[in-house]
Design an enzyme around this catalytic site. Sequence first.
Site, PDB file in Angstrom:
ATOM      1  N   ASP A 173       2.016  63.091 -16.545  1.00  0.00           N
ATOM      2  CA  ASP A 173       2.101  61.628 -16.483  1.00  0.00           C
ATOM      3  C   ASP A 173       3.496  61.143 -16.873  1.00  0.00           C
ATOM      4  O   ASP A 173       4.238  61.847 -17.556  1.00  0.00           O
ATOM      5  CB  ASP A 173       1.068  60.987 -17.408  1.00  0.00           C
ATOM      6  N   GLU A 220       0.107  62.263 -21.772  1.00  0.00           N
ATOM      7  CA  GLU A 220       0.875  62.587 -22.972  1.00  0.00           C
ATOM      8  C   GLU A 220       1.503  61.341 -23.563  1.00  0.00           C
ATOM      9  O   GLU A 220       1.547  61.138 -24.776  1.00  0.00           O
ATOM     10  CB  GLU A 220       1.973  63.619 -22.622  1.00  0.00           C
TER      11      GLU A 220
HETATM   12 ZN   LIG Z   1       7.461  63.755 -22.208  1.00  0.00          ZN
END
Ligand SMILES: [Zn+2]
Length: 232
Positions: free
Chosen positions: A78, A145
């Site tokens: 992401d 993340e």
């Molecule tokens: Zn990163």
Amino acid sequence: MSVLSGLKPENVFKYFEEICMIPHGSYNTEKISNYLVDFAKAHSLKHIQDEDGNVIIFKDATEGYENSEPVILQGHMDMVCEKESGVTIDFEKDPLDIYVDGDLIKAKGTTLGGDDGIAVAYALAILDDDSLKHPALEVVITVNEEVGLLGANTIDLSMLKGHTLINIDSEKEGSFLTSCAGGTGLEMNVPVSRTERMGLAVNLKVDGLLGGHSGAEIDKDRANAIILIGRV
Ligand SMILES: [Zn+2]
């Protein structure tokens, strides 16, 4: 012809450009997760995709390295989606408009997602290259993340055999950091008592700051929009 063709290592930038064409902001990772699975299938590589979209791809050791410890390569799929004011892009659906500016790759009016698309691109280029000599590889690419290490929190890593992990998510080119890392979440409740009185709605906006990464630039004494609004 692709925008990044000619840049080296060629396969890394080929995959990076493909990744930029797939919307992959945090919480919008289904397509990029399926892209990784399609890559694994096309290369006949053993892989796992869990229900959150985390993906692990395995590649056997090359000849002569069968007895070496497996190596884990890790990154996240992401990216942070931010745009300049006036830019019309639908991060849910639109690809990034990338271009080369000197020795930098940029996206017109938006974040690029080099964090952490470049990790995915490197991992795929390594998996794709049968001329490289390597021990068994275990490539771990997590979701979400940027919004709290969410994928790393839920992923089942019990099938990994490696004890050496190379995380490809550093801020500085050419520097390797030997370390361990972790994260923590904090939930805060501020009691609010509301009254019936009619008030004035105020729209508060902070801009004109230098920008930067809340981690990498934290020591530079720059103003932080969240802190400024908090103070107000
Ligand atoms: Zn990163």
